[in-house]
Design an enzyme around this catalytic site. Structure first.
Site: not given
Length: 254
Positions: A139, A152
Site C-alpha cells: 500500500s 494496517y
C-alpha cells in the site's frame, strides 16, 4: 511477467481490487482462479463470469490454506502466478487496549501471515515452473502512515520488506516477485471509501496496473502515478509534508 497465457490464482478476489484485476487478467487471455472466504460470492462470480474458476480459501486458517492449495494445484497443475490479494483494514485507537488490540491482531493475521502462508503452500510448485510470478500487495501507507490505521500501515510495510527480501533470496529460481502498491482506491476497504472523492476510481486503477504489467516488464513495484506522492516522500525529502497532507486530507483511506 507476461500478460497472457498464464494460470493465475488470486486469493482475496471476491470484490474490490482483487475481483477487478481478476476480470481484467481473464480478458487478457489468462486462466484465472478466484479465491475467497464467502461461498455465495464465489458462486455468483462463477455464474456471472464463465471461464473463471473459484476456490474457497480463508488465509487466516493454515489448514484451510493447505487444503485450498491442493485443490487448486490438482485442478490447475500449470499454475504459474500467485497474487496474494487478501487484506483488511481497521480504524484503531491506541489510547487504550480495547481500542486496538483485537483489530490489530486480525489485521496482522490477514495481511502478513496470509501472504506468508500462501507462499508456504505454493512456493515449491512455482519453482518447478519454467517461469512464475508472485505478486504481493502492499500500500502507499507502507511508506507514509495514516494515523487512523496503525496496524494496517505496519502490515503493509512488512509486506514490502518481505517481498524485497524473498526476491533477493529466490533470485536463483524461476520465480519473479512483484509488489503491487495501491493508493486509496474506491473499494469497501474502509467505510465510506468506495464513495469518497479522494479515492482513485477502481477501473482507472486496474487499467493503469495492467498497462504497467504490459509496458514495464522489468518493474519490481507496480506503481500507478497517483501513489508516487506517498511512495517517494522520503526520497524527495518532503516526507513530513506528505504525512501531514495525508492525515489532514484523508480521514479514512488507504
Amino acid at each position: 511477467m507476461d500478460i497472457t497465457n498464464n494460470v493465475i490464482f488470486i486469493p482475496g478476489a471476491t470484490s474490490g481490487i482483487g475481483l477487478a484485476l481478476a476480470l481484467a487478467l481473464h480478458q487478457k487471455g489468462n486462466t484465472v482462479i478466484v479465491g475467497g472466504r464467502r461461498s455465495e460470492r464465489l458462486d455468483s462470480i462463477a455464474a456471472q463470469h464463465p471461464g473463471i474458476d473459484t476456490v474457497r480459501i480463508d488465509t487466516t486458517d493454515p489448514a484451510g490454506v493447505a487444503a485450498a492449495a491442493r485443490e487448486v494445484l490438482t485442478a490447475h497443475p500449470d499454475l504459474n502466478v500467485l497474487i496474494a490479494m487478501s487484506g483488511i483494514s481497521r480504524v484503531e485507537d491506541w489510547h487504550h487496549r480495547g481500542g486496538f488490540l483485537e483489530a490489530a491482531e486480525a489485521v496482522i493475521t490477514t495481511n502478513l501471515l496470509g501472504p506468508i502462508r500462501l507462499l508456504g503452500a505454493f512456493i515449491e510448485h512455482l519453482q518447478s515452473r519454467p517461469r512464475a510470478t508472485v505478486i504481493t500487495v502492499s500500500s502507499g501507507l507502507a511508506f507514509a502512515p495514516l494515523a487512523a490505521t496503525p496496524s494496517y500501515n505496519a502490515s503493509k510495510a512488512a509486506v514490502h520488506m518481505l517481498t524485497e527480501s524473498v526476491r533477493l533470496q529466490l533470485a536463483d529460481t524461476s520465480v519473479e516477485f512483484l509488489e503491487l502498491v495501491p493508493p486509496s482506491v474506491a473499494t469497501d476497504l474502509l467505510p465510506g471509501q468506495a464513495d469518497s472523492d479522494w479515492a482513485m476510481p477502481l477501473d482507472e486503477f486496474v487499467t493503469e496496473v495492467v498497462e504497467i504489467l504490459e509496458t514495464r516488464p522489468g518493474a519490481h513495484e507496480l506503481l500507478v502515478e497517483r501513489v508516487e506522492f506517498l511512495r517517494y516522500g522520503e526520497a524527495r525529502g518532503d516526507y513530513d509534508q506528505v504525512v501531514a497532507t495525508l492525515n489532514n486530507a484523508d480521514p479514512h483511506g488507504k
